[in-house]
Enzyme design. Structure first.
Site, PDB file in Angstrom:
ATOM      1  N   HIS A  34      12.324   7.505  31.487  1.00 62.42           N
ATOM      2  CA  HIS A  34      13.548   7.718  30.715  1.00 62.42           C
ATOM      3  C   HIS A  34      14.688   8.064  31.672  1.00 62.42           C
ATOM      4  CE1 HIS A  34      11.287   8.691  26.860  1.00 62.42           C
ATOM      5  NE2 HIS A  34      10.360   9.056  27.738  1.00 62.42           N
ATOM      6  N   GLU A  38      11.662  12.013  32.711  1.00 60.25           N
ATOM      7  CA  GLU A  38      13.099  11.773  32.673  1.00 60.25           C
ATOM      8  C   GLU A  38      13.642  11.759  34.095  1.00 60.25           C
ATOM      9  OE1 GLU A  38      15.123  11.371  30.034  1.00 60.25           O
ATOM     10  OE2 GLU A  38      14.016  12.172  28.316  1.00 60.25           O
ATOM     11  N   HIS A  93      11.559   3.536  28.375  1.00 60.68           N
ATOM     12  CA  HIS A  93      11.787   3.895  26.975  1.00 60.68           C
ATOM     13  C   HIS A  93      12.335   2.689  26.207  1.00 60.68           C
ATOM     14  CE1 HIS A  93      13.425   7.315  24.172  1.00 60.68           C
ATOM     15  NE2 HIS A  93      12.374   6.726  23.670  1.00 60.68           N
TER      16      HIS A  93
END
EC number: 3.5.1.28
Length: 187
Positions: free
Chosen positions: A34, A116, A154
């Protein structure tokens, strides 16, 4: 970088309340990459930690009022300088994927690990981020071998809703670093 009870030893731990247990006997078999920046397009600061711990101040920035109600987390964040922050142990289910589908299987949070990268879809990620992401991925593959063949963005598991990590993410570079790292360990 060996995990200690699901936590990376080298990571800064910021435990999130936004997680739960995976379904019985479910082992992670997918890595989802992500990106995040808070406020959008800005880096550094405490806001990502605040979002993932449910403490973001909706009055601190106009965008935060739109997201303060969210109960989300990722397993890890890799900041622009390469710092790794871990919010959820890998054996638990972080809430990063939302409504999602990978190769016909729904509810990706059940069987994935979410990482992330501090960034945006269109700004190049840093060398430090690629190096750390490859190192974390290598560690994950050692514990969860199925991840080696199941790494995605994602955008691929929620294509109608999400665009991250975006065109700025260099998948061939990342995969080469993971392969190079794995080769170095074997020699």
């Amino acid at each position: 970088m060996l995990p200690d009870k699901g936590w990376l030893v080298e990571a800064r731990r910021v435990p999130s309340p936004h997680y739960d247990c995976r379904p019985d006997d479910e082992k992670p078999s997918l890595l989802v990459v992500h990106n995040i920046s808070l406020p959008p397009g800005e880096f550094g600061g405490p806001w990502i930690d605040a979002l993932f711990t449910g403490t973001i101040d909706p009055d601190a920035h106009p965008f935060f009022a739109e997201i303060a109600h969210l109960r989300v987390s990722a397993h890890c964040l890799i900041r622009r300088d390469g710092e790794i922050v871990q919010y959820v142990p890998f054996d638990k289910r972080a809430w990063h994927a939302g409504v999602s589908n990978y190769q016909g299987r729904e509810r990706c949070n059940d069987f994935s690990i979410g990482i992330e990268l501090e960034g945006t879809d269109t700004l190049a990620y840093t060398d430090a981020q690629y190096q750390q992401l490859a190192a974390v991925t290598r560690t994950l593959i050692a514990s969860y071998p199925a991840i080696a063949d199941n790494m995605t963005g994602h955008c691929n598991i929620a294509p109608d809703r999400k665009t991250d990590p975006g065109p700025a993410f260099d998948w061939p570079r990342f995969r080469a670093l993971v392969a190079l790292s794995s080769h170095k360990e074997m020699t």
